[in-house]
Design an enzyme around this catalytic site. Sequence first.
Site, PDB file in Angstrom:
ATOM      1  N   ASN A  24       0.843  -1.193   0.000  1.00  0.00           N
ATOM      2  CA  ASN A  24       0.000   0.000   0.000  1.00  0.00           C
ATOM      3  C   ASN A  24       0.878   1.243   0.000  1.00  0.00           C
ATOM      4  OD1 ASN A  24       0.581  -0.882   2.680  1.00  0.00           O
ATOM      5  ND2 ASN A  24      -1.083   0.345   3.535  1.00  0.00           N
ATOM      6  N   CYS A  49      -4.112   0.706  -2.413  1.00  0.00           N
ATOM      7  CA  CYS A  49      -3.967  -0.560  -1.680  1.00  0.00           C
ATOM      8  C   CYS A  49      -2.887  -1.445  -2.299  1.00  0.00           C
ATOM      9  CB  CYS A  49      -5.280  -1.325  -1.701  1.00  0.00           C
ATOM     10  SG  CYS A  49      -6.596  -0.567  -0.747  1.00  0.00           S
ATOM     11  N   CYS A  74     -10.607  -3.004  -4.341  1.00  0.00           N
ATOM     12  CA  CYS A  74      -9.673  -4.019  -4.844  1.00  0.00           C
ATOM     13  C   CYS A  74     -10.425  -5.225  -5.387  1.00  0.00           C
ATOM     14  CB  CYS A  74      -8.689  -4.421  -3.754  1.00  0.00           C
ATOM     15  SG  CYS A  74      -7.521  -3.101  -3.380  1.00  0.00           S
ATOM     16  N   CYS A  83     -10.254  -4.929   0.105  1.00  0.00           N
ATOM     17  CA  CYS A  83     -11.346  -3.954   0.231  1.00  0.00           C
ATOM     18  C   CYS A  83     -12.237  -4.021  -1.012  1.00  0.00           C
ATOM     19  CB  CYS A  83     -10.791  -2.552   0.438  1.00  0.00           C
ATOM     20  SG  CYS A  83     -10.200  -1.775  -1.081  1.00  0.00           S
ATOM     21  N   GLU A 127      -3.039  -4.605  -3.031  1.00  0.00           N
ATOM     22  CA  GLU A 127      -3.545  -5.479  -4.093  1.00  0.00           C
ATOM     23  C   GLU A 127      -3.538  -4.761  -5.433  1.00  0.00           C
ATOM     24  OE1 GLU A 127      -4.833  -4.806  -1.159  1.00  0.00           O
ATOM     25  OE2 GLU A 127      -6.165  -6.368  -0.422  1.00  0.00           O
ATOM     26  N   GLU A 135       0.401   5.246   0.637  1.00  0.00           N
ATOM     27  CA  GLU A 135      -0.529   6.279   1.094  1.00  0.00           C
ATOM     28  C   GLU A 135      -0.100   7.659   0.612  1.00  0.00           C
ATOM     29  OE1 GLU A 135      -1.034   5.621   5.318  1.00  0.00           O
ATOM     30  OE2 GLU A 135      -2.209   3.803   4.904  1.00  0.00           O
TER      31      GLU A 135
HETATM   32  N1  THU Z   1      -5.329  -1.451   2.467  1.00  0.00           N
HETATM   33  C1  THU Z   1      -4.757  -2.307   1.561  1.00  0.00           C
HETATM   34  O1  THU Z   1      -3.625  -2.097   1.117  1.00  0.00           O
HETATM   35  N2  THU Z   1      -5.484  -3.370   1.166  1.00  0.00           N
HETATM   36  C2  THU Z   1      -6.745  -3.678   1.613  1.00  0.00           C
HETATM   37  O2  THU Z   1      -7.357  -4.605   1.125  1.00  0.00           O
HETATM   38  C3  THU Z   1      -7.318  -2.908   2.721  1.00  0.00           C
HETATM   39  C4  THU Z   1      -6.659  -1.607   3.008  1.00  0.00           C
HETATM   40  C5  THU Z   1      -4.551  -0.286   2.906  1.00  0.00           C
HETATM   41  C6  THU Z   1      -5.057   1.025   2.418  1.00  0.00           C
HETATM   42  C7  THU Z   1      -4.515   1.967   3.463  1.00  0.00           C
HETATM   43  O3  THU Z   1      -3.180   2.310   3.106  1.00  0.00           O
HETATM   44  C8  THU Z   1      -4.480   1.134   4.721  1.00  0.00           C
HETATM   45  O4  THU Z   1      -4.554  -0.216   4.310  1.00  0.00           O
HETATM   46  C9  THU Z   1      -5.595   1.422   5.712  1.00  0.00           C
HETATM   47  O5  THU Z   1      -6.826   1.372   5.088  1.00  0.00           O
END
Ligand code: THU
Length: 139
Positions: free
Chosen positions: A49, A60, A96, A93, A62, A51
């Site tokens: 991920n 994310c 994704c 999520c 994925e 940010e």
């Molecule tokens: N996140 C992912 O990388 N994958 C997911 O399936 C759920 C959420 C990340 C996004 C963000 O950087 C952090 O987790 C908190 O939501």
Amino acid sequence: MAKALSSTLQRRLATGARQAARRAYAPYSKFRVGAAVLAGSGKVYTGCNVENASYGLCNCAERTAIFTAIAAGEERITRVVVYTPTATATTPCGACRQVINEFGPGAGVLCLCDSDETIETTLDALLPAAFGPAQLQSE
Ligand code: THU
């Protein structure tokens, strides 16, 4: 039903997802995620991920892995492994799930964490009756 993967390939996917989580850029949520996808060519692509100070731009793990695969010339993904350094496993999520559907509607999904808990499922179970490319082709 997806073809069973060799244990070597399963290990490569799990290791790839774990290593990718170390590269997560998650200064805001502090929630690190790593993902590995198996692409149509048989290659494994990983992602973390990423940010952003403008929170809505967070990407994310994925989607990072899938976009990396597509950018490398892949057209399909058949398996997604997600790893979080947490006590419980995390499933992809909603956004994704939609992106997995675009390139791997039949994909298997395995979610790993730092305990023995694992979630082994499929995209179809996570996103039933999905909207996808086929809907745009029907009149
Ligand atoms: N996140 C992912 O990388 N994958 C997911 O399936 C759920 C959420 C990340 C996004 C963000 O950087 C952090 O987790 C908190 O939501």
